[in-house]
Design a protein around this motif. Structure first.
Motif, PDB file in Angstrom:
ATOM      1  N   GLU A  86     -31.402 -15.721 -44.442  1.00 15.54           N
ATOM      2  CA  GLU A  86     -32.546 -16.035 -45.302  1.00 15.54           C
ATOM      3  C   GLU A  86     -33.757 -15.197 -44.914  1.00 15.54           C
ATOM      4  OE1 GLU A  86     -35.383 -19.806 -46.489  1.00 15.54           O
ATOM      5  OE2 GLU A  86     -33.383 -20.200 -45.691  1.00 15.54           O
ATOM      6  N   TRP A  87     -34.023 -15.120 -43.608  1.00 18.70           N
ATOM      7  CA  TRP A  87     -35.145 -14.305 -43.151  1.00 18.70           C
ATOM      8  C   TRP A  87     -34.952 -12.849 -43.563  1.00 18.70           C
ATOM      9  CZ3 TRP A  87     -35.034 -10.070 -39.901  1.00 18.70           C
ATOM     10  CH2 TRP A  87     -36.276  -9.549 -39.554  1.00 18.70           C
ATOM     11  N   PHE A  88     -33.736 -12.326 -43.352  1.00 19.08           N
ATOM     12  CA  PHE A  88     -33.444 -10.938 -43.652  1.00 19.08           C
ATOM     13  C   PHE A  88     -33.632 -10.660 -45.140  1.00 19.08           C
ATOM     14  CE2 PHE A  88     -31.692  -7.346 -41.422  1.00 19.08           C
ATOM     15  CZ  PHE A  88     -31.244  -6.505 -42.428  1.00 19.08           C
ATOM     16  N   ARG A  89     -33.134 -11.556 -45.979  1.00 20.13           N
ATOM     17  CA  ARG A  89     -33.268 -11.372 -47.427  1.00 20.13           C
ATOM     18  C   ARG A  89     -34.731 -11.392 -47.852  1.00 20.13           C
ATOM     19  NH1 ARG A  89     -28.767 -11.955 -50.638  1.00 20.13           N
ATOM     20  NH2 ARG A  89     -26.860 -12.377 -49.495  1.00 20.13           N
ATOM     21  N   ASN A  90     -35.500 -12.308 -47.305  1.00 21.87           N
ATOM     22  CA  ASN A  90     -36.916 -12.403 -47.674  1.00 21.87           C
ATOM     23  C   ASN A  90     -37.734 -11.247 -47.098  1.00 21.87           C
ATOM     24  OD1 ASN A  90     -36.493 -14.736 -49.146  1.00 21.87           O
ATOM     25  ND2 ASN A  90     -36.883 -16.048 -47.391  1.00 21.87           N
ATOM     26  N   GLU A  91     -37.465 -10.884 -45.866  1.00 19.90           N
ATOM     27  CA  GLU A  91     -38.234  -9.832 -45.204  1.00 19.90           C
ATOM     28  C   GLU A  91     -38.025  -8.466 -45.860  1.00 19.90           C
ATOM     29  OE1 GLU A  91     -40.958  -8.464 -42.364  1.00 19.90           O
ATOM     30  OE2 GLU A  91     -40.370 -10.536 -42.800  1.00 19.90           O
TER      31      GLU A  91
ATOM     32  N   LEU B  19     -26.381  -3.187 -46.634  1.00 23.08           N
ATOM     33  CA  LEU B  19     -25.332  -2.633 -45.774  1.00 23.08           C
ATOM     34  C   LEU B  19     -25.539  -3.050 -44.325  1.00 23.08           C
ATOM     35  CD1 LEU B  19     -22.857  -0.844 -45.371  1.00 23.08           C
ATOM     36  CD2 LEU B  19     -24.402   1.108 -45.193  1.00 23.08           C
ATOM     37  N   VAL B  20     -26.781  -2.999 -43.853  1.00 30.34           N
ATOM     38  CA  VAL B  20     -27.086  -3.427 -42.487  1.00 30.34           C
ATOM     39  C   VAL B  20     -26.726  -4.895 -42.317  1.00 30.34           C
ATOM     40  CG1 VAL B  20     -28.959  -3.875 -40.853  1.00 30.34           C
ATOM     41  CG2 VAL B  20     -28.865  -1.701 -42.075  1.00 30.34           C
ATOM     42  N   TRP B  21     -27.144  -5.739 -43.263  1.00 31.76           N
ATOM     43  CA  TRP B  21     -26.848  -7.169 -43.158  1.00 31.76           C
ATOM     44  C   TRP B  21     -25.341  -7.413 -43.156  1.00 31.76           C
ATOM     45  CZ3 TRP B  21     -28.087 -11.489 -41.295  1.00 31.76           C
ATOM     46  CH2 TRP B  21     -27.317 -12.607 -41.623  1.00 31.76           C
ATOM     47  N   ASN B  22     -24.626  -6.787 -44.081  1.00 31.28           N
ATOM     48  CA  ASN B  22     -23.181  -7.011 -44.162  1.00 31.28           C
ATOM     49  C   ASN B  22     -22.466  -6.552 -42.892  1.00 31.28           C
ATOM     50  OD1 ASN B  22     -23.275  -8.212 -46.670  1.00 31.28           O
ATOM     51  ND2 ASN B  22     -23.012  -6.286 -47.767  1.00 31.28           N
ATOM     52  N   THR B  23     -22.953  -5.481 -42.282  1.00 30.79           N
ATOM     53  CA  THR B  23     -22.371  -5.011 -41.027  1.00 30.79           C
ATOM     54  C   THR B  23     -22.643  -6.009 -39.899  1.00 30.79           C
ATOM     55  OG1 THR B  23     -22.665  -2.721 -41.738  1.00 30.79           O
ATOM     56  CG2 THR B  23     -22.336  -3.102 -39.378  1.00 30.79           C
ATOM     57  N   MET B  24     -23.873  -6.531 -39.851  1.00 29.28           N
ATOM     58  CA  MET B  24     -24.195  -7.546 -38.843  1.00 29.28           C
ATOM     59  C   MET B  24     -23.323  -8.777 -39.028  1.00 29.28           C
ATOM     60  SD  MET B  24     -28.357  -7.356 -38.598  1.00 29.28           S
ATOM     61  CE  MET B  24     -28.448  -8.995 -37.894  1.00 29.28           C
ATOM     62  N   TYR B  25     -23.161  -9.217 -40.277  1.00 25.26           N
ATOM     63  CA  TYR B  25     -22.362 -10.413 -40.523  1.00 25.26           C
ATOM     64  C   TYR B  25     -20.894 -10.186 -40.162  1.00 25.26           C
ATOM     65  CZ  TYR B  25     -19.925 -14.248 -42.430  1.00 25.26           C
ATOM     66  OH  TYR B  25     -19.084 -15.313 -42.534  1.00 25.26           O
ATOM     67  N   ALA B  26     -20.367  -9.031 -40.502  1.00 24.72           N
ATOM     68  CA  ALA B  26     -18.973  -8.743 -40.169  1.00 24.72           C
ATOM     69  C   ALA B  26     -18.775  -8.747 -38.647  1.00 24.72           C
ATOM     70  CB  ALA B  26     -18.554  -7.402 -40.767  1.00 24.72           C
TER      71      ALA B  26
END
Length: 96
Positions: free
Chosen positions: A37-42, A70-77
């Motif tokens: 949520e923070w990442f999406r809002n920021e 892409l950064v978020w998806n890599t972190m989540y993976a």
């Protein structure tokens, strides 16, 4: 610098596992949801990538949003590798 002939694949794999555990091991699912949520809002990645600004498509903003996605998806993976090693389906996280 390491000699390429002395490369130990198992040792390198263990280093990578340790790095992932150190980086993501203490983040539970709720912490990841909050971080998402923070990442999406920021970084504004919740907006459509084909956003129109002043009547025109803004390709730089679309590239920025795609880069942060892409950064978020890599972190989540990577988080998923630590917490659910047998499950490689990162998309299921977003459907929960």
């Amino acid at each position: 610098m390491m000699d390429p002939l002395e490369y130990n694949e198992e040792e390198e794999a263990e280093k990578q596992k340790r790095l992932l555990r150190d980086a993501f091991g203490k983040l539970d699912r709720e912490a990841m949801k909050a971080l998402e949520e923070w990442f999406r809002n920021e970084f504004g990645i919740h907006q459509a990538a084909f956003r129109v600004f002043n009547g025109e498509w803004n390709p730089l903003d679309a590239m920025r949003q795609d880069s942060f996605r892409l950064v978020w998806n890599t972190m989540y993976a990577s988080w998923k590798k630590v917490h659910e090693p047998g499950n490689t389906d990162a998309i299921s996280y977003f459907n929960n």
